[in-house]
Design a protein around this motif. Structure first.
Motif, short mmCIF file in Angstrom:
data_model
loop_
_atom_site.label_atom_id
_atom_site.label_comp_id
_atom_site.label_asym_id
_atom_site.label_seq_id
_atom_site.Cartn_x
_atom_site.Cartn_y
_atom_site.Cartn_z
N GLU A 186 0.82 -1.21 0.00
CA GLU A 186 0.00 0.00 0.00
C GLU A 186 0.86 1.27 0.00
O GLU A 186 0.50 2.27 -0.62
CB GLU A 186 -0.94 0.00 1.21
CG GLU A 186 -2.04 -1.06 1.15
CD GLU A 186 -3.01 -0.95 2.33
OE1 GLU A 186 -2.86 0.02 3.11
OE2 GLU A 186 -3.89 -1.80 2.45
N HIS A 187 1.97 1.21 0.70
CA HIS A 187 2.84 2.39 0.77
C HIS A 187 3.42 2.72 -0.60
O HIS A 187 3.41 3.88 -1.03
CB HIS A 187 3.96 2.15 1.78
CG HIS A 187 4.87 3.33 1.93
ND1 HIS A 187 6.21 3.29 1.60
CD2 HIS A 187 4.64 4.59 2.36
CE1 HIS A 187 6.75 4.47 1.83
NE2 HIS A 187 5.82 5.27 2.29
N THR A 188 3.92 1.71 -1.30
CA THR A 188 4.48 1.93 -2.63
C THR A 188 3.42 2.46 -3.58
O THR A 188 3.67 3.37 -4.38
CB THR A 188 5.08 0.63 -3.18
OG1 THR A 188 6.10 0.15 -2.29
CG2 THR A 188 5.69 0.84 -4.56
N ALA A 189 2.21 1.91 -3.50
CA ALA A 189 1.11 2.38 -4.34
C ALA A 189 0.77 3.83 -4.04
O ALA A 189 0.48 4.62 -4.96
CB ALA A 189 -0.11 1.49 -4.16
N ALA A 190 0.81 4.21 -2.76
CA ALA A 190 0.51 5.59 -2.38
C ALA A 190 1.57 6.55 -2.91
O ALA A 190 1.26 7.65 -3.38
CB ALA A 190 0.41 5.71 -0.86
N LEU A 191 2.84 6.14 -2.84
CA LEU A 191 3.92 6.97 -3.39
C LEU A 191 3.75 7.14 -4.89
O LEU A 191 3.91 8.25 -5.44
CB LEU A 191 5.27 6.34 -3.08
CG LEU A 191 5.68 6.21 -1.61
CD1 LEU A 191 7.09 5.66 -1.50
CD2 LEU A 191 5.56 7.53 -0.88
N ASN A 192 3.44 6.05 -5.58
CA ASN A 192 3.28 6.10 -7.02
C ASN A 192 2.13 7.04 -7.42
O ASN A 192 2.24 7.79 -8.40
CB ASN A 192 3.02 4.69 -7.56
CG ASN A 192 3.03 4.65 -9.07
OD1 ASN A 192 4.06 4.91 -9.71
ND2 ASN A 192 1.89 4.32 -9.66
N ALA A 193 1.04 7.00 -6.65
CA ALA A 193 -0.11 7.85 -6.96
C ALA A 193 0.20 9.32 -6.78
O ALA A 193 -0.46 10.18 -7.37
CB ALA A 193 -1.29 7.45 -6.07
N GLU A 194 1.22 9.63 -6.01
CA GLU A 194 1.57 11.02 -5.72
C GLU A 194 2.54 11.61 -6.73
O GLU A 194 2.73 12.84 -6.77
CB GLU A 194 2.18 11.10 -4.32
CG GLU A 194 2.39 12.49 -3.77
CD GLU A 194 1.10 13.28 -3.59
OE1 GLU A 194 1.17 14.52 -3.64
OE2 GLU A 194 0.04 12.66 -3.41
N ILE A 195 3.14 10.78 -7.58
CA ILE A 195 4.22 11.24 -8.47
C ILE A 195 3.79 12.41 -9.34
O ILE A 195 4.50 13.42 -9.44
CB ILE A 195 4.73 10.06 -9.33
CG1 ILE A 195 5.57 9.12 -8.47
CG2 ILE A 195 5.54 10.57 -10.53
CD1 ILE A 195 6.05 7.87 -9.19
N GLU A 196 2.65 12.33 -9.98
CA GLU A 196 2.22 13.41 -10.87
C GLU A 196 1.45 14.51 -10.13
O GLU A 196 1.13 15.54 -10.73
CB GLU A 196 1.36 12.84 -12.01
CG GLU A 196 2.14 11.95 -12.96
CD GLU A 196 1.35 11.58 -14.20
OE1 GLU A 196 0.45 12.36 -14.60
OE2 GLU A 196 1.61 10.51 -14.77
N GLN A 197 1.17 14.31 -8.85
CA GLN A 197 0.45 15.31 -8.07
C GLN A 197 1.39 16.25 -7.31
O GLN A 197 1.01 17.37 -6.99
CB GLN A 197 -0.48 14.61 -7.06
CG GLN A 197 -1.44 13.61 -7.67
CD GLN A 197 -2.31 14.21 -8.73
OE1 GLN A 197 -2.85 15.31 -8.55
NE2 GLN A 197 -2.47 13.51 -9.85
N ARG A 198 2.60 15.79 -7.02
CA ARG A 198 3.54 16.57 -6.22
C ARG A 198 3.91 17.87 -6.92
O ARG A 198 4.15 17.90 -8.12
CB ARG A 198 4.80 15.73 -5.97
CG ARG A 198 5.80 16.39 -5.01
CD ARG A 198 7.23 16.10 -5.44
NE ARG A 198 7.51 16.63 -6.75
CZ ARG A 198 7.88 17.88 -6.98
NH1 ARG A 198 7.99 18.76 -5.99
NH2 ARG A 198 8.13 18.29 -8.22
#
Length: 333
Positions: free
Chosen positions: A110-122
């Motif tokens: 879940e942590h890796t998925a959360a980081l990945n989801a943030e890549i284009e939002q940061r």
């Protein structure tokens, strides 16, 4: 080796390259290129995008590329591949920073998925923050995230130490603003309103007036004699946020890349928790000031990034070059 089909490999590689391109970089120079050969991706430093005067050794460039490497490997994991990474694989090819091969199957947590989801939002913040506090527990977690990549994140808690960091940033900014070559280097990466460029810092990505914080942290003068910048949200944003230093035990090219990976891991975790970051690298671009920070505030370790962490609700614009400009070659089996 991967047992997936060629089409699955190609989709994963494309997603990884797209993610890598969204990494943060100094002045949004996006100083990287990539190449694909079979199941291997090469991460390279683009010499044409290195800051010749403020970053002659390429330290900031490699930190940026390290952040891109972290995005790339995170995206691969989220597409079911365990990346096999070699950092600085060929000492005779200085521009080649890393190779990443598609390894065996991987199920992202879940942590890796959360980081990945943030890549284009940061987004990078360049102003003050709201008065909403950053939870201490989150700061402690960010310290752990940096340590997982071989770096140290140190929150600067004492007001006296925060004032020192702010004063050094202000001093460096004042000196650099009087240096014509350094000033022109910043101006080169400033985008005027309405610009169609896909790199550099947009005019709407920084405040029109200096942040109203105490102590004040000097910002880059991207507008330089123009009335560029935004006034959105400035009245409600007055907090400096949590000042933090990212350091590494040594100061080699390998550790610069590791610092970039640690930085991006911290930024993505923070972003997933609603916390943004503002960067202040002016003092780190001046050898004597950086050495002073190392000895006085960094426990003898080498400072790689000065940042402020806080909460903001401002909408920020961001631009990235298309993959056609950053991927030099593709050779799939």
């Amino acid at each position: 080796m991967s047992t997936r089909t060629t089409q699955e490999n190609a989709l994963a590689i494309h997603a990884a390259l797209k993610a890598a391109a969204w990494a943060p970089s100094v002045h949004n120079t996006q100083p990287w290129t990539f190449a694909v050969s079979g199941e291997e991706i090469s991460v390279r430093a683009d010499a044409n995008r290195k800051l010749r005067f403020s970053d002659p050794e390429g330290r900031q460039q490699l930190i940026s590329c390290g952040a891109a490497l972290f995005n790339l490997t995170t995206a691969l994991r989220c597409h079911g591949y365990e990346p096999v990474v070699r950092v600085l694989p060929d000492p005779d090819r200085l521009a080649l920073l890393a190779t990443v091969r598609l390894g065996g199957s991987s199920t992202p947590d879940e942590h890796t998925a959360a980081l990945n989801a943030e890549i284009e939002q940061r987004r990078t913040h360049r102003a003050a923050f709201t008065d909403l506090p950053v939870p201490d527990r989150l700061v402690e977690t960010l310290v752990q995230q940096a340590a997982a990549e071989g770096a140290r994140l140190t929150p600067v808690r004492k007001p006296e130490a925060v004032r020192v960091v702010a004063s050094l940033t202000d001093a460096a900014q004042n000196v650099q603003s009087q240096n014509r070559l350094l000033l022109l280097e910043v101006i080169r990466w400033a985008r005027p309103p309405g610009s169609a460029r896909t790199d550099g810092v947009p005019a709407g990505a920084y405040p029109a007036e200096p942040a109203n914080t105490h102590p004040a942290f000097a910002q880059r003068d991207y507008a330089w004699r123009h009335d560029w910048g935004t006034t959105a949200g400035q009245a409600a944003s007055t907090s400096t946020g949590v000042v933090a230093l990212l350091t590494t035990p040594g100061d080699s090219r390998r550790e610069w890349i590791a610092a970039g990976q640690a930085l991006q891991r911290v930024l993505l975790h923070a972003g997933a928790s609603g916390v943004s970051a503002a960067f202040h690298t002016q003092a780190l671009e001046m050898r004597h000031l950086r050495e002073f920070l190392r000895q006085e505030l960094c426990f003898g370790e080498y400072p790689q990034m000065i940042m402020r962490l806080g909460i903001t609700f401002d909408a920020k614009v961001a631009v990235r070059r298309p993959l056609s400009e950053v991927v030099e070659s593709v050779s799939l089996p």
